[in-house]
Design a protein around this motif. Structure first.
Motif, PDB file in Angstrom:
ATOM      1  N   SER A 146       0.832  -1.209   0.000  1.00 52.88           N
ATOM      2  CA  SER A 146       0.000   0.000   0.000  1.00 52.88           C
ATOM      3  C   SER A 146       0.862   1.254   0.000  1.00 52.88           C
ATOM      4  CB  SER A 146      -0.924   0.010   1.222  1.00 52.88           C
ATOM      5  OG  SER A 146      -1.785  -1.092   1.192  1.00 52.88           O
ATOM      6  N   LYS A 147       1.916   1.218   0.781  1.00 52.79           N
ATOM      7  CA  LYS A 147       2.822   2.366   0.859  1.00 52.79           C
ATOM      8  C   LYS A 147       3.627   2.513  -0.436  1.00 52.79           C
ATOM      9  CE  LYS A 147       6.318   4.439   3.767  1.00 52.79           C
ATOM     10  NZ  LYS A 147       7.095   4.368   4.984  1.00 52.79           N
ATOM     11  N   LYS A 148       4.167   1.399  -0.929  1.00 52.40           N
ATOM     12  CA  LYS A 148       4.992   1.433  -2.145  1.00 52.40           C
ATOM     13  C   LYS A 148       4.228   2.034  -3.317  1.00 52.40           C
ATOM     14  CE  LYS A 148       7.470  -1.511  -5.384  1.00 52.40           C
ATOM     15  NZ  LYS A 148       8.892  -1.654  -5.329  1.00 52.40           N
ATOM     16  N   TYR A 149       2.955   1.677  -3.454  1.00 53.18           N
ATOM     17  CA  TYR A 149       2.161   2.132  -4.597  1.00 53.18           C
ATOM     18  C   TYR A 149       1.197   3.258  -4.246  1.00 53.18           C
ATOM     19  CZ  TYR A 149       4.292  -1.781  -6.914  1.00 53.18           C
ATOM     20  OH  TYR A 149       5.214  -2.640  -7.443  1.00 53.18           O
ATOM     21  N   ASN A 150       1.358   3.823  -3.045  1.00 57.11           N
ATOM     22  CA  ASN A 150       0.557   4.964  -2.627  1.00 57.11           C
ATOM     23  C   ASN A 150      -0.938   4.714  -2.863  1.00 57.11           C
ATOM     24  OD1 ASN A 150       0.182   7.512  -1.516  1.00 57.11           O
ATOM     25  ND2 ASN A 150       0.298   8.520  -3.514  1.00 57.11           N
ATOM     26  N   LEU A 151      -1.424   3.612  -2.336  1.00 58.50           N
ATOM     27  CA  LEU A 151      -2.828   3.260  -2.535  1.00 58.50           C
ATOM     28  C   LEU A 151      -3.715   4.222  -1.759  1.00 58.50           C
ATOM     29  CD1 LEU A 151      -2.671  -0.642  -2.443  1.00 58.50           C
ATOM     30  CD2 LEU A 151      -2.381   0.928  -4.375  1.00 58.50           C
ATOM     31  N   LYS A 152      -4.702   4.752  -2.439  1.00 57.19           N
ATOM     32  CA  LYS A 152      -5.576   5.775  -1.883  1.00 57.19           C
ATOM     33  C   LYS A 152      -6.608   5.156  -0.944  1.00 57.19           C
ATOM     34  CE  LYS A 152      -3.557   8.828  -4.429  1.00 57.19           C
ATOM     35  NZ  LYS A 152      -2.304   9.248  -3.924  1.00 57.19           N
ATOM     36  N   TRP A 153      -7.114   5.961  -0.025  1.00 57.61           N
ATOM     37  CA  TRP A 153      -8.060   5.481   0.975  1.00 57.61           C
ATOM     38  C   TRP A 153      -9.341   4.965   0.328  1.00 57.61           C
ATOM     39  CZ3 TRP A 153     -12.945   7.273   1.655  1.00 57.61           C
ATOM     40  CH2 TRP A 153     -13.262   8.506   1.067  1.00 57.61           C
ATOM     41  N   LYS A 154      -9.803   5.612  -0.741  1.00 56.88           N
ATOM     42  CA  LYS A 154     -11.042   5.183  -1.400  1.00 56.88           C
ATOM     43  C   LYS A 154     -10.862   3.784  -2.006  1.00 56.88           C
ATOM     44  CE  LYS A 154     -14.310   6.451  -5.018  1.00 56.88           C
ATOM     45  NZ  LYS A 154     -14.603   7.374  -6.120  1.00 56.88           N
ATOM     46  N   PHE A 155      -9.735   3.557  -2.642  1.00 57.34           N
ATOM     47  CA  PHE A 155      -9.445   2.244  -3.227  1.00 57.34           C
ATOM     48  C   PHE A 155      -9.388   1.183  -2.126  1.00 57.34           C
ATOM     49  CE2 PHE A 155      -6.258  -0.950  -4.532  1.00 57.34           C
ATOM     50  CZ  PHE A 155      -6.866  -1.420  -5.697  1.00 57.34           C
TER      51      PHE A 155
END
Length: 182
Positions: A146-155
């Motif tokens: 999640s951190k590596k790919y900057n996954l957004k909260w909505k996703f």
């Protein structure tokens, strides 16, 4: 930027991922029991012994461990693919589902001993010890991706909610209809 668009295809991927994860988890319990010489029944959300032969403690632990081992391996393989081969939003649910499944199983230990709970009790290390260790490890690798790919909260939120919904439907379907697979 990585693709985090929520589409119908993504929801179908989660549905298939939940079914796949639950089925291979239960299949590994069933297969281990069969290989050890026990008659068993596999449903969508459980494996049950069906015979006169009584399990030894060691065999019971081996059967209990086989499902979580496969689920953790699933999470680890998907983590490595995402880490070294790049982002793929259609693989990510398989990582998150592995975490969610073992976390949920850990919570179920408060009601009825589950895989890690039975193993922890057998080794006398406290009912929740293995559940906490396994869930923490899986959460950590989800966090790293999640951190590596900057996954957004909505996703993340929509992924979590749909995994919760589909796994709840699967579990409730098994409870009410007892869908026997093997």
């Amino acid at each position: 930027m990585n693709n985090q668009k929520i589409t119908f295809k993504y929801f179908i991927t989660i549905l298939v991922g939940v079914l796949f994860t639950w089925i291979i988890h239960e299949f590994s319990h069933w297969l281990t029991a069969k290989l050890l010489g026990y008659e068993s029944i596999m449903t969508l959300n459980g494996t049950f012994y069906n015979g006169d032969k009584v399990l030894t403690d060691t065999h019971d632990i081996l059967v209990s461990a086989s499902g979580p081992v496969v689920t953790v391996l699933q999470g680890l393989i998907i983590f490595l693919l995402l880490k070294y081969r790049g982002w793929n939003k259609y693989l990510y649910p398989l990582l998150f589902i592995a975490f969610y499944m073992r976390f949920l199983a850990g919570l179920i230990n408060f009601i009825n001993l589950n895989d890690e709970g039975r193993i922890s009790e057998f080794f006398g290390i406290g009912t929740y010890t293995l559940s906490i260790i396994i869930s923490s490890f899986l959460f950590y690798i989800v966090f790293l991706i999640s951190k590596k790919y900057n996954l957004k909260w909505k996703f993340q939120l929509l992924t979590t909610l749909f995994i919760m919904l589909t796994s709840s439907i699967l579990i409730l379907s098994d409870m009410y209809f007892g869908i026997r697979l093997l």
